[in-house]
Design a protein around this motif. Sequence first.
Motif, mmCIF file in Angstrom:
data_model
loop_
_atom_site.group_PDB
_atom_site.id
_atom_site.type_symbol
_atom_site.label_atom_id
_atom_site.label_comp_id
_atom_site.label_asym_id
_atom_site.label_seq_id
_atom_site.Cartn_x
_atom_site.Cartn_y
_atom_site.Cartn_z
ATOM 1 N N TYR A 6 0.908 -1.187 -0.362
ATOM 2 C CA TYR A 6 -0.047 -0.163 -0.111
ATOM 3 C C TYR A 6 1.056 1.025 -0.126
ATOM 4 O O TYR A 6 2.010 1.463 0.533
ATOM 5 N N ASP A 7 0.392 2.000 -1.074
ATOM 6 C CA ASP A 7 1.113 3.797 -0.636
ATOM 7 C C ASP A 7 1.120 4.048 0.303
ATOM 8 O O ASP A 7 1.897 5.057 0.875
ATOM 9 N N ALA A 8 0.153 4.012 0.975
ATOM 10 C CA ALA A 8 -0.680 4.880 2.302
ATOM 11 C C ALA A 8 -0.093 3.417 3.213
ATOM 12 O O ALA A 8 0.578 2.740 3.493
ATOM 13 N N PRO A 9 0.911 4.432 4.525
ATOM 14 C CA PRO A 9 1.614 3.648 6.197
ATOM 15 C C PRO A 9 0.020 2.482 6.579
ATOM 16 O O PRO A 9 -0.921 2.411 6.398
ATOM 17 N N PHE A 10 0.564 1.703 6.871
ATOM 18 C CA PHE A 10 -0.467 0.267 6.491
ATOM 19 C C PHE A 10 0.837 -0.960 7.603
ATOM 20 O O PHE A 10 1.860 -1.049 7.106
ATOM 21 N N THR A 11 -0.317 -1.339 8.733
ATOM 22 C CA THR A 11 1.248 -1.675 9.047
ATOM 23 C C THR A 11 0.103 -3.740 9.124
ATOM 24 O O THR A 11 -1.277 -3.432 9.331
ATOM 25 N N ALA A 12 0.748 -4.612 9.326
ATOM 26 C CA ALA A 12 0.985 -6.168 9.338
ATOM 27 C C ALA A 12 1.489 -6.629 10.112
ATOM 28 O O ALA A 12 2.488 -6.790 10.472
ATOM 29 N N GLU A 13 0.408 -7.681 10.759
ATOM 30 C CA GLU A 13 1.692 -8.672 12.105
ATOM 31 C C GLU A 13 1.892 -10.436 11.358
ATOM 32 O O GLU A 13 0.579 -9.933 10.353
ATOM 33 N N THR A 14 2.360 -10.422 11.389
ATOM 34 C CA THR A 14 2.871 -11.685 10.675
ATOM 35 C C THR A 14 3.615 -13.041 11.605
ATOM 36 O O THR A 14 3.533 -13.762 10.827
ATOM 37 N N LYS A 15 3.168 -12.513 12.651
ATOM 38 C CA LYS A 15 2.828 -13.182 13.879
ATOM 39 C C LYS A 15 2.600 -15.321 13.474
ATOM 40 O O LYS A 15 1.438 -14.541 13.900
ATOM 41 N N GLY A 16 3.095 -16.197 13.936
ATOM 42 C CA GLY A 16 2.339 -17.275 14.244
ATOM 43 C C GLY A 16 2.034 -17.778 12.585
ATOM 44 O O GLY A 16 0.986 -18.538 12.766
ATOM 45 N N ILE A 17 2.427 -17.326 11.666
ATOM 46 C CA ILE A 17 2.337 -17.885 9.902
ATOM 47 C C ILE A 17 3.306 -18.707 9.441
ATOM 48 O O ILE A 17 4.137 -18.229 9.451
ATOM 49 N N THR A 18 2.986 -19.451 8.988
ATOM 50 C CA THR A 18 3.922 -20.494 8.656
ATOM 51 C C THR A 18 3.321 -20.779 6.989
ATOM 52 O O THR A 18 2.333 -21.761 6.997
ATOM 53 N N ILE A 19 3.722 -20.427 5.836
ATOM 54 C CA ILE A 19 3.318 -21.209 4.295
ATOM 55 C C ILE A 19 4.121 -22.512 3.949
ATOM 56 O O ILE A 19 5.496 -21.942 4.046
ATOM 57 N N CYS A 20 3.524 -23.130 3.906
ATOM 58 C CA CYS A 20 4.097 -24.700 3.367
ATOM 59 C C CYS A 20 4.083 -24.892 1.981
ATOM 60 O O CYS A 20 3.159 -25.000 2.014
ATOM 61 N N PHE A 21 5.042 -25.402 1.199
ATOM 62 C CA PHE A 21 4.980 -25.569 -0.559
ATOM 63 C C PHE A 21 5.838 -26.907 0.245
ATOM 64 O O PHE A 21 6.302 -27.394 0.621
ATOM 65 N N ARG A 22 5.463 -27.568 -0.832
ATOM 66 C CA ARG A 22 5.624 -29.241 -0.832
ATOM 67 C C ARG A 22 6.975 -28.945 -1.609
ATOM 68 O O ARG A 22 6.051 -29.099 -3.330
ATOM 69 N N THR A 23 8.484 -30.046 -1.662
ATOM 70 C CA THR A 23 9.150 -29.826 -3.449
ATOM 71 C C THR A 23 9.618 -31.480 -2.909
ATOM 72 O O THR A 23 9.380 -32.528 -2.496
ATOM 73 N N ASP A 24 10.051 -31.710 -4.391
ATOM 74 C CA ASP A 24 10.419 -32.807 -4.783
ATOM 75 C C ASP A 24 11.761 -33.153 -4.041
ATOM 76 O O ASP A 24 12.764 -34.055 -3.991
ATOM 77 N N ASP A 25 12.582 -31.867 -4.195
ATOM 78 C CA ASP A 25 14.060 -31.521 -4.075
ATOM 79 C C ASP A 25 14.768 -31.231 -2.581
ATOM 80 O O ASP A 25 14.906 -29.534 -3.184
ATOM 81 N N VAL A 26 13.947 -31.409 -1.247
ATOM 82 C CA VAL A 26 13.876 -29.951 -0.950
ATOM 83 C C VAL A 26 15.373 -29.741 -0.067
ATOM 84 O O VAL A 26 16.532 -28.751 0.162
ATOM 85 N N GLU A 27 16.528 -30.211 0.012
ATOM 86 C CA GLU A 27 17.936 -30.578 -1.336
ATOM 87 C C GLU A 27 18.631 -29.578 -1.887
ATOM 88 O O GLU A 27 19.163 -28.742 -1.706
ATOM 89 N N GLY A 28 17.731 -29.676 -3.396
ATOM 90 C CA GLY A 28 18.315 -28.608 -4.014
ATOM 91 C C GLY A 28 17.739 -27.197 -3.871
ATOM 92 O O GLY A 28 18.416 -25.817 -3.892
ATOM 93 N N MET A 29 16.245 -27.220 -2.940
ATOM 94 C CA MET A 29 15.758 -25.646 -2.228
ATOM 95 C C MET A 29 16.898 -25.575 -1.269
ATOM 96 O O MET A 29 16.695 -24.272 -1.459
ATOM 97 N N HIS A 30 17.596 -26.281 -0.720
ATOM 98 C CA HIS A 30 18.018 -25.258 0.434
ATOM 99 C C HIS A 30 18.991 -24.471 0.311
ATOM 100 O O HIS A 30 19.740 -24.319 0.804
ATOM 101 N N ARG A 31 19.905 -25.794 -1.141
ATOM 102 C CA ARG A 31 21.082 -25.202 -1.663
ATOM 103 C C ARG A 31 20.593 -24.083 -1.985
ATOM 104 O O ARG A 31 21.574 -22.601 -2.083
ATOM 105 N N LYS A 32 19.496 -23.792 -2.524
ATOM 106 C CA LYS A 32 19.107 -22.304 -3.270
ATOM 107 C C LYS A 32 18.576 -21.362 -2.880
ATOM 108 O O LYS A 32 18.957 -20.247 -2.984
ATOM 109 N N ALA A 33 18.737 -21.411 -1.376
ATOM 110 C CA ALA A 33 18.388 -20.570 -0.258
ATOM 111 C C ALA A 33 19.175 -20.104 0.198
ATOM 112 O O ALA A 33 19.500 -19.436 0.241
ATOM 113 N N THR A 34 20.508 -20.597 0.393
ATOM 114 C CA THR A 34 21.845 -21.192 0.809
ATOM 115 C C THR A 34 23.027 -19.856 -0.076
ATOM 116 O O THR A 34 23.053 -18.554 0.223
ATOM 117 N N GLU A 35 22.403 -19.843 -1.332
ATOM 118 C CA GLU A 35 22.985 -19.048 -2.234
ATOM 119 C C GLU A 35 22.433 -17.760 -2.624
ATOM 120 O O GLU A 35 23.087 -16.961 -2.856
#
Length: 120
Positions: A57-86
């Motif tokens: 939003y262009d105007a000031p807006f505050t949102a809390e993200t505490k307690g939220i987790t979004i889970c994605f299923r992957t077939d290559d957790v090690e590859g995603m982990h490597r990508k996150a590290t890189e």
Amino acid sequence: MHFYHLTIITKDFERSLKFYTEFVGLNVNRYEDVPGKHTLAFLADNAEDTQIEIVSYDAPFTAETKGITICFRTDDVEGMHRKATEMGLNPSEIRSPDPSLHYFYVYDPDRVSIEFKQLD
């Protein structure tokens, strides 16, 4: 009932867009920029089963993200982990509480907890 989408209000639209497209791998289905109001994008996987809307939003807006987790299923957790590290995203270690389950966590630019899970 069908889950339609999840909205994340972001402080840095471009950084969040990059995270969800380049790292997570979602595609932009709809983009809208209304000067003086907001910028938003609807993002989805190839099957369009997962939809996330990111909004800044262009105007000031505050949102809390505490307690939220979004889970994605992957077939290559090690590859995603490597990508996150890189990409300098500081992922947690890969956890494997049993031989058929592997997962790790990373934070998006607004500190929403994102989990990547592989089920064998």
